[in-house]
Write a protein that holds these residues in place. Sequence first.
Motif, PDB file in Angstrom:
ATOM      1  N   ARG A 135       1.314   4.192  -2.876  1.00 14.49           N
ATOM      2  CA  ARG A 135       1.285   5.832  -2.620  1.00 14.49           C
ATOM      3  C   ARG A 135       2.603   6.568  -3.047  1.00 14.49           C
ATOM      4  O   ARG A 135       2.334   7.603  -3.376  1.00 14.49           O
ATOM      5  N   GLU A 183       2.460   7.024  -6.754  1.00 11.63           N
ATOM      6  CA  GLU A 183       1.187   8.056  -7.255  1.00 11.63           C
ATOM      7  C   GLU A 183       1.627   9.496  -6.626  1.00 11.63           C
ATOM      8  O   GLU A 183       1.320  10.404  -7.464  1.00 11.63           O
ATOM      9  N   SER A 184       2.755   9.679  -5.678  1.00 13.97           N
ATOM     10  CA  SER A 184       3.008  10.904  -5.317  1.00 13.97           C
ATOM     11  C   SER A 184       3.788  11.435  -6.216  1.00 13.97           C
ATOM     12  O   SER A 184       3.980  12.765  -6.255  1.00 13.97           O
ATOM     13  N   ASP A 226       0.729  -1.264   0.037  1.00 13.93           N
ATOM     14  CA  ASP A 226      -0.098  -0.125  -0.096  1.00 13.93           C
ATOM     15  C   ASP A 226       0.789   1.200   0.105  1.00 13.93           C
ATOM     16  O   ASP A 226       0.541   2.075  -0.631  1.00 13.93           O
TER      17      ASP A 226
END
Length: 341
Positions: free
Chosen positions: A148, A151-152, A144
Amino acid sequence: MDKIRLGRTELMVTACSFGALPVQRRSVDDAVKLLRKAYDGGINYFDTANMYTDSEMKLGLALSDVRHDIIISTKSGGKDKATVTAHIENSLRMLKTDYIDLFQFHNPASMPLPDDDDGPFAAALEAKRKGYIRHIGITNHRLDLANRCIESGLFETMQFPFSYIGSDEEIGLASKCKQADMGFIAMKGLAGGMLTNAKACMNFIKQFDNVVPIWGIQTEEELDEWLRLEKEGDFKLNDELKAVIEHDRKELCGNFCRSCGYCLPCPAGIDIPQAARMDRLLRRSPYGPYMTKEYHEKMHLIDNCLHCGACASRCPYGLNTPELLQHMLADYDKFYAEHAK
């Protein structure tokens, strides 16, 4: 040797690269010889970390005279600016260099953010401004969090466990990184030693043209095998290799100890990474070394478990470590009764 573009870093790293964690287990002379042989064999990318005891020092001794011909990544697990800054400065000294090609945050529990003036990211940005580091990446074992981080857009590379017994979601990280133009560095290509067919492991990874494997290399024999396979250039997944992969996936997929070692140290002295995968070690490798009286006593340190919960709280895979250890001990005792002489 073929090279792979490491995402938007534009670094061109060898398709067979060197994970330098295991060299901390070798003498200085042996480690220097091994690292130099890897360089002479065509490897140009070496990955290490501040926490790998003397690994950085050995890299510096072995390769400082060819520094501009190689690419080095290292890591810090520091949780604040001061600690990470100190780690970077120490890495530069140990590596005998004035710059680090790729600095990585080492398996953080949460994503480092650049707006924390006293946080680890602030240290990396300051070091980059000074020219101490050139690129910023992250390593992780948590799916997870890895998603993230991709995507950041904050990180230029992702280092994550990657082998053919990973879940579909874990394997899918390679494609996500490619879409984000983010370098993808594959650690634990042998799943912490659970996989024993080097050709199957290499050929699986070769199906992903953006994935850079860093093989954890401890001996010249291991290095020779990776270099030989790379030189042969036969990277097809033929029927024989597909059968190996299918067998291993049936036997090993799911929740298991990857031997990452983040559960350590154990206050009861239990060698958790080894004990927590004992059932597979007994059935997938020569079991003789585990059938001695000394090893029997070592396994029974599990009886002294304090149930403090520290190991489970640090496991990036969410394993119930104390429960797993009890299962491993029961399985070991049964095997020991049948096979020990």
